[in-house]
Design a protein around this motif. Structure first.
Motif, PDB file in Angstrom:
ATOM      1  N   GLU A  62       0.826  -1.211   0.000  1.00 53.69           N
ATOM      2  CA  GLU A  62       0.000   0.000   0.000  1.00 53.69           C
ATOM      3  C   GLU A  62       0.862   1.264   0.000  1.00 53.69           C
ATOM      4  O   GLU A  62       0.431   2.315  -0.481  1.00 53.69           O
ATOM      5  CB  GLU A  62      -0.958  -0.004   1.194  1.00 53.69           C
ATOM      6  CG  GLU A  62      -2.023  -1.081   1.091  1.00 53.69           C
ATOM      7  CD  GLU A  62      -3.084  -0.976   2.167  1.00 53.69           C
ATOM      8  OE1 GLU A  62      -3.180   0.104   2.802  1.00 53.69           O
ATOM      9  OE2 GLU A  62      -3.802  -1.961   2.401  1.00 53.69           O
ATOM     10  N   ARG A  63       2.050   1.148   0.535  1.00 54.84           N
ATOM     11  CA  ARG A  63       2.967   2.298   0.518  1.00 54.84           C
ATOM     12  C   ARG A  63       3.154   2.798  -0.913  1.00 54.84           C
ATOM     13  O   ARG A  63       3.182   4.015  -1.166  1.00 54.84           O
ATOM     14  CB  ARG A  63       4.310   1.872   1.103  1.00 54.84           C
ATOM     15  CG  ARG A  63       5.440   2.848   0.828  1.00 54.84           C
ATOM     16  CD  ARG A  63       6.793   2.198   1.090  1.00 54.84           C
ATOM     17  NE  ARG A  63       7.885   3.028   0.594  1.00 54.84           N
ATOM     18  CZ  ARG A  63       9.139   2.606   0.483  1.00 54.84           C
ATOM     19  NH1 ARG A  63       9.449   1.366   0.814  1.00 54.84           N
ATOM     20  NH2 ARG A  63      10.078   3.419   0.032  1.00 54.84           N
ATOM     21  N   TYR A  64       3.284   1.877  -1.867  1.00 57.38           N
ATOM     22  CA  TYR A  64       3.501   2.277  -3.242  1.00 57.38           C
ATOM     23  C   TYR A  64       2.220   2.765  -3.909  1.00 57.38           C
ATOM     24  O   TYR A  64       2.274   3.554  -4.856  1.00 57.38           O
ATOM     25  CB  TYR A  64       4.122   1.126  -4.039  1.00 57.38           C
ATOM     26  CG  TYR A  64       5.535   0.831  -3.601  1.00 57.38           C
ATOM     27  CD1 TYR A  64       6.513   1.823  -3.647  1.00 57.38           C
ATOM     28  CD2 TYR A  64       5.899  -0.432  -3.137  1.00 57.38           C
ATOM     29  CE1 TYR A  64       7.810   1.577  -3.236  1.00 57.38           C
ATOM     30  CE2 TYR A  64       7.188  -0.692  -2.721  1.00 57.38           C
ATOM     31  CZ  TYR A  64       8.146   0.312  -2.766  1.00 57.38           C
ATOM     32  OH  TYR A  64       9.429   0.068  -2.368  1.00 57.38           O
ATOM     33  N   GLU A  67       2.026   6.294  -2.950  1.00 55.81           N
ATOM     34  CA  GLU A  67       3.105   7.035  -3.593  1.00 55.81           C
ATOM     35  C   GLU A  67       2.579   7.782  -4.826  1.00 55.81           C
ATOM     36  O   GLU A  67       3.068   8.869  -5.159  1.00 55.81           O
ATOM     37  CB  GLU A  67       4.197   6.043  -4.007  1.00 55.81           C
ATOM     38  CG  GLU A  67       5.287   6.593  -4.902  1.00 55.81           C
ATOM     39  CD  GLU A  67       6.194   5.485  -5.395  1.00 55.81           C
ATOM     40  OE1 GLU A  67       7.371   5.471  -4.970  1.00 55.81           O
ATOM     41  OE2 GLU A  67       5.741   4.624  -6.187  1.00 55.81           O
ATOM     42  N   SER A  68       1.561   7.199  -5.473  1.00 58.49           N
ATOM     43  CA  SER A  68       1.043   7.776  -6.713  1.00 58.49           C
ATOM     44  C   SER A  68      -0.369   8.329  -6.608  1.00 58.49           C
ATOM     45  O   SER A  68      -0.754   9.188  -7.407  1.00 58.49           O
ATOM     46  CB  SER A  68       1.064   6.717  -7.831  1.00 58.49           C
ATOM     47  OG  SER A  68       2.380   6.335  -8.156  1.00 58.49           O
ATOM     48  N   PHE A  69      -1.157   7.831  -5.636  1.00 57.13           N
ATOM     49  CA  PHE A  69      -2.564   8.218  -5.550  1.00 57.13           C
ATOM     50  C   PHE A  69      -2.914   8.571  -4.106  1.00 57.13           C
ATOM     51  O   PHE A  69      -2.543   7.855  -3.184  1.00 57.13           O
ATOM     52  CB  PHE A  69      -3.461   7.080  -6.039  1.00 57.13           C
ATOM     53  CG  PHE A  69      -3.045   6.537  -7.386  1.00 57.13           C
ATOM     54  CD1 PHE A  69      -3.358   7.215  -8.555  1.00 57.13           C
ATOM     55  CD2 PHE A  69      -2.308   5.357  -7.471  1.00 57.13           C
ATOM     56  CE1 PHE A  69      -2.955   6.729  -9.787  1.00 57.13           C
ATOM     57  CE2 PHE A  69      -1.907   4.861  -8.703  1.00 57.13           C
ATOM     58  CZ  PHE A  69      -2.232   5.549  -9.867  1.00 57.13           C
ATOM     59  N   THR A  70      -3.661   9.657  -3.932  1.00 55.05           N
ATOM     60  CA  THR A  70      -3.970  10.106  -2.577  1.00 55.05           C
ATOM     61  C   THR A  70      -5.002   9.213  -1.901  1.00 55.05           C
ATOM     62  O   THR A  70      -4.964   9.035  -0.686  1.00 55.05           O
ATOM     63  CB  THR A  70      -4.492  11.545  -2.590  1.00 55.05           C
ATOM     64  OG1 THR A  70      -5.616  11.639  -3.488  1.00 55.05           O
ATOM     65  CG2 THR A  70      -3.413  12.505  -3.058  1.00 55.05           C
ATOM     66  N   ASP A  73     -10.639   6.964  -4.545  1.00 60.98           N
ATOM     67  CA  ASP A  73     -11.409   7.679  -5.557  1.00 60.98           C
ATOM     68  C   ASP A  73     -10.503   8.347  -6.583  1.00 60.98           C
ATOM     69  O   ASP A  73     -10.808   8.365  -7.782  1.00 60.98           O
ATOM     70  CB  ASP A  73     -12.319   8.722  -4.909  1.00 60.98           C
ATOM     71  CG  ASP A  73     -13.539   8.097  -4.240  1.00 60.98           C
ATOM     72  OD1 ASP A  73     -13.728   6.870  -4.384  1.00 60.98           O
ATOM     73  OD2 ASP A  73     -14.296   8.829  -3.588  1.00 60.98           O
ATOM     74  N   THR A  74      -9.396   8.899  -6.110  1.00 60.18           N
ATOM     75  CA  THR A  74      -8.431   9.499  -7.036  1.00 60.18           C
ATOM     76  C   THR A  74      -7.893   8.449  -7.991  1.00 60.18           C
ATOM     77  O   THR A  74      -7.742   8.692  -9.194  1.00 60.18           O
ATOM     78  CB  THR A  74      -7.266  10.132  -6.259  1.00 60.18           C
ATOM     79  OG1 THR A  74      -7.772  11.144  -5.380  1.00 60.18           O
ATOM     80  CG2 THR A  74      -6.253  10.752  -7.207  1.00 60.18           C
ATOM     81  N   PHE A  75      -7.620   7.275  -7.459  1.00 66.26           N
ATOM     82  CA  PHE A  75      -7.131   6.168  -8.293  1.00 66.26           C
ATOM     83  C   PHE A  75      -8.149   5.799  -9.366  1.00 66.26           C
ATOM     84  O   PHE A  75      -7.798   5.645 -10.544  1.00 66.26           O
ATOM     85  CB  PHE A  75      -6.828   4.961  -7.408  1.00 66.26           C
ATOM     86  CG  PHE A  75      -6.508   3.706  -8.161  1.00 66.26           C
ATOM     87  CD1 PHE A  75      -5.309   3.579  -8.846  1.00 66.26           C
ATOM     88  CD2 PHE A  75      -7.407   2.636  -8.189  1.00 66.26           C
ATOM     89  CE1 PHE A  75      -4.999   2.421  -9.546  1.00 66.26           C
ATOM     90  CE2 PHE A  75      -7.108   1.483  -8.882  1.00 66.26           C
ATOM     91  CZ  PHE A  75      -5.903   1.369  -9.570  1.00 66.26           C
ATOM     92  N   VAL A  76      -9.410   5.663  -8.975  1.00 62.36           N
ATOM     93  CA  VAL A  76     -10.464   5.298  -9.932  1.00 62.36           C
ATOM     94  C   VAL A  76     -10.557   6.347 -11.036  1.00 62.36           C
ATOM     95  O   VAL A  76     -10.687   6.021 -12.225  1.00 62.36           O
ATOM     96  CB  VAL A  76     -11.819   5.139  -9.206  1.00 62.36           C
ATOM     97  CG1 VAL A  76     -12.964   5.013 -10.212  1.00 62.36           C
ATOM     98  CG2 VAL A  76     -11.787   3.912  -8.301  1.00 62.36           C
TER      99      VAL A  76
END
Length: 222
Positions: A62-64, A67-70, A73-76
């Motif tokens: 999950e750390r990674y 690293e890219s998504f807050t 929902d931001t990821f989706v």
């Protein structure tokens, strides 16, 4: 059979990153997460793309992820944008590289190759906004870009409002057709779908051309 210990896995991971810079590692991890996101969001059953499931499928901690998504929902939203960008690029490239009379077929085939031959991408773009609150409005926001792409291929004659309405109608019809095909509601072959969609676009072009001629004729002048 030899078992793989945690330290063995760490050593393997370290070797796989050997010689790769930090920024490139981060980019590759982000790409891996987005690829997994497409698979999860685009699953036939609409599998929930929670953080834990995404990390497990990507074989990252999950750390990674963070690293890219807050957050989730931001990821989706990023996954959706990732697919939408590829759809726009595929259509634009197909139109620009095709002869004028072959643009409708080139565009339809490019979209089919991306959205039907890779149905996970198709479901992300067309179906996920219906079931994912995080992107519930993204389909609406994306529509103007596709409408503009279709409108620009119509004969440049007649009223701009008429051409815009034709383009809106074409995009709406194509969206419904592809959604039905992806959900299994259209029991037709891939080539039948392509032919029907090409005819739809070409008929719209002829209709727009006719409207332009009528508007420019004696009875259409102010």
């Amino acid at each position: 059979m030899q078992s793989t210990t945690g330290s063995d896995r760490v050593d393997t991971t370290r070797r796989s990153w050997a010689g790769v810079g930090i920024d490139e590692r981060r980019r590759l991890r982000r790409e891996r997460l987005l690829t997994v996101g497409v698979d999860l969001l685009g699953a036939p059953d609409g599998a929930a793309a929670n953080v834990r499931a995404v990390c497990r499928a990507a074989e990252l901690t999950e750390r990674y992820f963070y690293e890219s998504f807050t957050d989730r929902d931001t990821f989706v939203r990023e996954v959706y944008a990732h697919v939408a960008d590829r759809a726009r690029d595929a259509l634009t490239e197909a139109v620009l590289s095709a002869p004028t009379l072959g643009r409708a077929e080139a565009a339809v085939r490019a979209f089919v190759e991306l959205m039907v031959d890779d149905p996970a991408k198709g479901r992300v773009l067309l179906l996920a906004p219906l079931r994912e609150p995080a992107i519930s409005r993204r389909g609406i926001e994306l529509a103007p870009a596709f409408v503009a792409l279709v409108r620009d291929q119509l004969p440049p004659r007649g009223d701009e409002g008429e051409r815009h309405m034709v383009a809106v109608g074409v995009v709406g019809a194509l969206t419904s057709l592809f959604m039905g095909y992806l959900e299994g509601d259209l029991a037709v072959s891939r080539e039948t779908l392509v032919r029907h969609c090409v005819a739809l676009v070409e008929d719209a072009g002829r209709a727009a051309c006719l409207q332009g001629d009528q508007a420019g004729g004696p009875s259409g002048r102010g």
